[in-house]
Design a protein around this motif. Structure first.
Motif, short mmCIF file in Angstrom:
data_model
loop_
_atom_site.label_atom_id
_atom_site.label_comp_id
_atom_site.label_asym_id
_atom_site.label_seq_id
_atom_site.Cartn_x
_atom_site.Cartn_y
_atom_site.Cartn_z
N ARG A 254 0.99 -1.29 0.08
CA ARG A 254 -0.07 -0.10 -0.02
C ARG A 254 0.85 1.31 0.17
O ARG A 254 2.15 1.24 0.17
N ALA A 255 0.12 2.45 -0.25
CA ALA A 255 0.97 3.65 -0.33
C ALA A 255 1.49 3.86 0.82
O ALA A 255 2.60 4.47 1.10
N ASP A 256 0.74 3.69 2.08
CA ASP A 256 1.32 4.06 3.47
C ASP A 256 2.50 3.27 3.92
O ASP A 256 3.14 3.73 4.50
N ALA A 257 2.40 2.07 3.29
CA ALA A 257 3.51 1.08 3.71
C ALA A 257 4.68 1.38 2.80
O ALA A 257 6.07 1.53 3.33
N ARG A 258 4.39 1.81 1.67
CA ARG A 258 5.81 2.47 0.73
C ARG A 258 6.41 3.50 1.59
O ARG A 258 7.63 3.68 1.55
N ALA A 259 5.42 4.37 1.86
CA ALA A 259 6.10 5.84 2.60
C ALA A 259 6.74 5.50 3.74
O ALA A 259 7.81 5.99 4.15
N ALA A 260 6.36 4.54 4.68
CA ALA A 260 6.96 4.11 5.96
C ALA A 260 8.44 3.59 5.46
O ALA A 260 9.44 3.91 6.16
N VAL A 261 8.58 2.81 4.35
CA VAL A 261 9.64 2.02 4.10
C VAL A 261 10.64 3.09 3.65
O VAL A 261 11.91 2.84 3.99
N GLU A 262 10.11 3.95 2.74
CA GLU A 262 10.99 4.97 2.35
C GLU A 262 11.75 5.75 3.52
O GLU A 262 12.87 6.22 3.33
N TRP A 263 10.81 6.16 4.43
CA TRP A 263 11.34 6.87 5.47
C TRP A 263 12.42 5.95 6.26
O TRP A 263 13.61 6.63 6.73
N MET A 264 12.23 4.87 6.37
CA MET A 264 13.39 3.93 7.15
C MET A 264 14.47 4.01 6.48
O MET A 264 15.46 3.94 6.76
N ALA A 265 14.52 3.92 5.29
CA ALA A 265 15.67 3.78 4.18
C ALA A 265 16.20 4.85 4.16
O ALA A 265 17.44 5.09 3.98
N ASP A 266 15.63 6.16 3.99
CA ASP A 266 16.22 7.51 4.20
C ASP A 266 17.10 7.55 5.48
O ASP A 266 18.12 8.09 5.45
N ALA A 267 16.61 7.16 6.28
CA ALA A 267 17.24 7.25 7.81
C ALA A 267 18.71 6.56 7.51
O ALA A 267 19.76 6.97 8.36
N ALA A 268 18.87 5.42 6.96
CA ALA A 268 20.24 4.91 6.64
C ALA A 268 20.86 5.32 5.48
O ALA A 268 22.17 4.95 5.51
N GLY A 269 20.37 6.25 4.58
CA GLY A 269 21.35 6.65 3.62
C GLY A 269 20.52 6.95 2.14
O GLY A 269 19.31 7.91 2.59
#
Length: 298
Positions: free
Chosen positions: A147-162
């Protein structure tokens, strides 16, 4: 003075279950907390967490049943176990986590295999690498149905890592694993070899290590910031018949280095494919694999 503010924590991370907190899981958890995720929102499921951040104030439990009793069902589930363990502990996790979206770090384990375990969940695969621990990681992502909200959450987590990149096809994960997932180890070995070479031609050990390390750090930073491709940067520092040309001829004469790197990345890529096949086989057999002696967690 410019002040960077991370994006707000997505609502879907209000109750995060992290299954496995080894070196990579712990590094990512540290970054997420530094990026603004409240420790109280995290439940770590791991009987022997080797990478738990110092002073971690969230919940730590041994199994999914205890996690459910303590925090309620998760809003997001992150899998940081070793691929071989999916068949053994995946069904229990799935039974207690409901329909929470799944973010999987399991190298080589395809979405179809994960979907057999987490039948009602949307699934995103990720392949981070170890520079994530200092926010300089490269994370590859892929999903078929999130879902769109899951993609947004995952992108936030990946952004935190680089930095992050979404793959066009799941089949690319094997090559990503062989290149960027395993790549830091190749570079660490290269630094080690450069330092050994400096020592062999007469430099003190500590000096050779410093020179090798800072040369790689500086060259990588220049390559990252330059608009020129690495090939052009190489040409700029290589005078005809000079010292650099002599060294490069030995390093890469007749394409030796390119051939070596192709075979290196190919070997790691093939191993990723083998892990996928093994994970699918263990799932088909109903989880008869025994735990590997080095532990369960990434």
């Amino acid at each position: 003075m410019f002040h960077f503010e991370p994006d707000p924590v997505p609502p879907l991370l209000s109750r995060l279950w992290l299954v496995g907190c080894g070196a990579m899981g712990g590094a990512l958890l540290t970054r997420w907390i530094e990026f603004g995720l409240a420790p109280a929102a995290v439940t770590v499921i791991d009987p022997k967490p080797g990478g738990l951040p110092a002073g971690f104030a969230g919940a730590l439990v041994k199994d999914a049943g205890a996690a459910l009793a303590l925090s309620g069902p998760p809003t997001m589930l992150v899998l940081g176990i070793k691929p071989q363990m999916l068949a053994d502990i995946g069904p229990s996790i799935a039974a207690h986590s409901g329909e929470a979206p799944v973010l999987s770090m399991l190298a080589g384990v395809r979405i179809s295999t994960l979907q057999d375990v987490f039948a009602n969940a949307s699934i995103v695969r990720m392949m981070p690498n170890t520079p994530a621990r200092i926010g300089k990681g490269m994370t590859a992502l892929f999903t078929e149905n999130a879902r769109a909200d899951a993609r947004a959450a995952v992108e936030w987590m990946a952004d935190a890592a680089g930095r992050l990149i979404w793959l066009d096809a799941e089949e690319q994960f094997d090559a990503v694993t062989g290149l960027s997932g395993s790549g830091p180890a190749y570079l660490f070995r290269f630094i080690e070899a450069m330092a050994d070479a400096g020592e062999a031609v007469g430099l003190p050990s500590a000096m050779a290590r410093t020179l090798a390390l800072e040369t790689v750090v500086g060259a990588a930073a220049l390559a990252a910031q330059s608009d020129l491709p690495p090939s052009r940067l190489r040409e700029q520092v290589t005078s005809p018949n000079g010292t650099t040309a002599a060294g490069l001829q030995r390093l890469d004469g007749d394409g030796l280095l390119s051939s070596l790197m192709r075979s290196t990345v190919r070997a790691a890529t093939e191993r990723s494919r083998q892990l996928a096949a093994a994970a699918e086989g263990e799932q088909t057999r109903g989880g008869i694999a025994s735990p590997p002696p080095q532990g369960l967690l990434l």
